[in-house]
Design an enzyme around this catalytic site. Structure first.
Site, PDB file in Angstrom:
ATOM      1  N   GLY A 180     -24.656  25.098 -59.275  1.00 60.99           N
ATOM      2  CA  GLY A 180     -24.253  26.206 -60.137  1.00 60.99           C
ATOM      3  C   GLY A 180     -25.053  26.168 -61.424  1.00 60.99           C
ATOM      4  O   GLY A 180     -24.500  26.163 -62.520  1.00 60.99           O
ATOM      5  N   GLU A 239     -21.250  21.906 -63.921  1.00 63.96           N
ATOM      6  CA  GLU A 239     -20.179  22.375 -64.823  1.00 63.96           C
ATOM      7  C   GLU A 239     -19.304  23.264 -63.950  1.00 63.96           C
ATOM      8  O   GLU A 239     -19.441  24.479 -63.940  1.00 63.96           O
ATOM      9  CB  GLU A 239     -20.794  23.120 -66.002  1.00 63.96           C
ATOM     10  CG  GLU A 239     -19.909  23.156 -67.234  1.00 63.96           C
ATOM     11  CD  GLU A 239     -18.754  24.139 -67.115  1.00 63.96           C
ATOM     12  OE1 GLU A 239     -17.861  23.925 -66.264  1.00 63.96           O
ATOM     13  OE2 GLU A 239     -18.757  25.115 -67.857  1.00 63.96           O
ATOM     14  N   HIS A 245     -23.122  33.977 -69.427  1.00 62.67           N
ATOM     15  CA  HIS A 245     -24.062  32.941 -69.870  1.00 62.67           C
ATOM     16  C   HIS A 245     -24.145  32.887 -71.393  1.00 62.67           C
ATOM     17  O   HIS A 245     -24.315  31.806 -71.965  1.00 62.67           O
ATOM     18  CB  HIS A 245     -25.424  33.168 -69.228  1.00 62.67           C
ATOM     19  CG  HIS A 245     -25.371  33.100 -67.738  1.00 62.67           C
ATOM     20  ND1 HIS A 245     -25.231  31.915 -67.050  1.00 62.67           N
ATOM     21  CD2 HIS A 245     -25.388  34.085 -66.792  1.00 62.67           C
ATOM     22  CE1 HIS A 245     -25.190  32.162 -65.752  1.00 62.67           C
ATOM     23  NE2 HIS A 245     -25.273  33.469 -65.570  1.00 62.67           N
ATOM     24  N   GLU A 259     -10.531  28.992 -59.281  1.00 61.52           N
ATOM     25  CA  GLU A 259     -11.886  29.515 -59.091  1.00 61.52           C
ATOM     26  C   GLU A 259     -12.959  28.519 -59.514  1.00 61.52           C
ATOM     27  O   GLU A 259     -14.042  28.890 -59.972  1.00 61.52           O
ATOM     28  CB  GLU A 259     -12.072  30.847 -59.828  1.00 61.52           C
ATOM     29  CG  GLU A 259     -11.329  31.992 -59.173  1.00 61.52           C
ATOM     30  CD  GLU A 259     -11.844  33.353 -59.594  1.00 61.52           C
ATOM     31  OE1 GLU A 259     -12.589  33.433 -60.589  1.00 61.52           O
ATOM     32  OE2 GLU A 259     -11.504  34.337 -58.920  1.00 61.52           O
ATOM     33  N   ARG A 293     -18.962  22.272 -75.596  1.00 61.16           N
ATOM     34  CA  ARG A 293     -19.076  21.961 -74.161  1.00 61.16           C
ATOM     35  C   ARG A 293     -20.523  21.627 -73.793  1.00 61.16           C
ATOM     36  O   ARG A 293     -20.792  20.626 -73.124  1.00 61.16           O
ATOM     37  CB  ARG A 293     -18.580  23.149 -73.333  1.00 61.16           C
ATOM     38  CG  ARG A 293     -18.640  22.908 -71.831  1.00 61.16           C
ATOM     39  CD  ARG A 293     -18.258  24.142 -71.037  1.00 61.16           C
ATOM     40  NE  ARG A 293     -16.902  24.597 -71.308  1.00 61.16           N
ATOM     41  CZ  ARG A 293     -16.099  25.135 -70.398  1.00 61.16           C
ATOM     42  NH1 ARG A 293     -16.526  25.283 -69.156  1.00 61.16           N
ATOM     43  NH2 ARG A 293     -14.896  25.540 -70.709  1.00 61.16           N
ATOM     44  N   GLU A 328     -23.670  25.026 -50.035  1.00 61.61           N
ATOM     45  CA  GLU A 328     -23.250  24.716 -48.666  1.00 61.61           C
ATOM     46  C   GLU A 328     -24.348  25.002 -47.656  1.00 61.61           C
ATOM     47  O   GLU A 328     -24.375  24.415 -46.568  1.00 61.61           O
ATOM     48  CB  GLU A 328     -22.006  25.521 -48.278  1.00 61.61           C
ATOM     49  CG  GLU A 328     -20.787  25.245 -49.139  1.00 61.61           C
ATOM     50  CD  GLU A 328     -20.652  26.269 -50.263  1.00 61.61           C
ATOM     51  OE1 GLU A 328     -19.506  26.598 -50.607  1.00 61.61           O
ATOM     52  OE2 GLU A 328     -21.696  26.725 -50.768  1.00 61.61           O
ATOM     53  N   GLU A 336     -28.552  27.749 -57.560  1.00 59.93           N
ATOM     54  CA  GLU A 336     -27.875  28.906 -58.152  1.00 59.93           C
ATOM     55  C   GLU A 336     -27.780  30.015 -57.109  1.00 59.93           C
ATOM     56  O   GLU A 336     -28.799  30.516 -56.618  1.00 59.93           O
ATOM     57  CB  GLU A 336     -28.638  29.403 -59.382  1.00 59.93           C
ATOM     58  CG  GLU A 336     -28.061  30.647 -60.027  1.00 59.93           C
ATOM     59  CD  GLU A 336     -26.582  30.511 -60.383  1.00 59.93           C
ATOM     60  OE1 GLU A 336     -25.825  31.457 -60.099  1.00 59.93           O
ATOM     61  OE2 GLU A 336     -26.188  29.444 -60.930  1.00 59.93           O
TER      62      GLU A 336
END
Length: 284
Positions: A74, A139, A41, A148, A50, A125, A96
């Site tokens: 995420g 992101e 992070h 990944e 970004r 999910e 998260e």
């Protein structure tokens, strides 16, 4: 007000779990554990290009976000969720899966946004939203765009929960490839010649082995523009409003390069960009 979100618990039968599922679960555990640490992070927030690109894209698209329901997939520290609230979002679900979710909640509370941002500690999910979504922001990009990455999870959420006229942020993604020359490659091979002057013995025989080892590895490096030896070829371009999981698994491209001049080609470098509505692009 929408009802609080429900987390769906998925039960697996105990009749001899198959090996692939075990490996996948182990991979997921390791993956989410890595995002629970502080280093990743710090690195992401230190990438101001970004982060500011996302901030600019979200605020620039405020008309599509204002008064809308958003899912941030995420969420990490929740910074994109905060940007969405600043753009006028009515409700943001900050999804998260790692234990960073506890800190996400602390950041939301610190910024007095708990009435607008709901932190959900689960994989996307397994989440059952109490309402359809107007906007999906994430992101999700991995190395070489797809490695990944979270994109399959984002597309699954899009298909199940995003309204037909919903907005994807980002909405486009492209991958590029070009040949490059690398002076560090020759320097690493020369190392084996220099052994003689340091230790008074020869290891020239290691050069072919070193060349083989270096060549078969994927390296994560910054490549200077002058090292790129031909115009890039676009490997793929995805419209994230309609792309499918099959599209991600069947990326193929035939290409030919016409180099700028005479040089040694040491390999191929890739990079990607993602695009947002209002013609905003982030190149990585």
């Amino acid at each position: 007000m929408a009802a609080p979100i429900e987390n769906k618990r998925v039960r697996h039968s105990d009749d001899g779990a198959n090996e692939d599922r075990k490996k996948r679960q182990k991979h997921d555990q390791d993956y989410f554990k890595s995002y629970a640490g502080i280093c990743v992070h710090e690195e992401m927030l230190s990438d101001t290009v970004r982060t500011n690109a996302y901030r600019y894209a979200i605020l620039k698209n405020y008309e599509k976000i204002r008064g809308k329901v958003v899912a941030d997939i995420g969420a990490g520290t929740g910074i994109l969720s905060v940007f969405c609230v600043q753009a006028g979002a009515k409700k943001v679900y900050a999804i998260e899966a790692s234990d960073m979710a506890k800190q996400t909640q602390a950041i939301v509370d610190e910024n007095k946004m708990s009435d607008r941002i709901e932190v959900v500690h689960n994989t996307v999910e397994k989440v059952i939203f109490p309402e359809k979504l107007d906007v999906l922001v994430s992101e999700w990009m991995g190395y070489c765009l797809f490695y990944e990455s979270m994109l399959p999870c984002v597309l699954q959420c899009r298909d199940k929960w995003l309204k037909k006229d919903g907005v994807m942020l980002p909405s486009l993604a492209s991958l590029y490839i070009a040949p490059f020359t690398d002076t560090d490659y020759d320097n690493r091979l020369d190392f084996w010649s220099e052994i003689r002057s340091v230790y008074k013995l020869s290891m020239e025989c290691m050069k072919p082995y070193a060349r083989k080892c270096i060549s078969k590895q994927v390296h994560i490096n910054n490549i200077s523009p002058e090292s790129v030896q031909a115009h890039a070829v676009q490997v793929c371009r995805l419209n994230l409003n309609s792309a499918t999981k099959d599209d991600l698994q069947n990326v193929k491209k035939e290409f030919t390069f016409h180099c700028f001049g005479q040089s040694t080609i040491h390999g191929f470098t890739t990079w990607f960009d993602v695009g947002f509505p209002e013609s905003i692009f982030l190149i990585l």
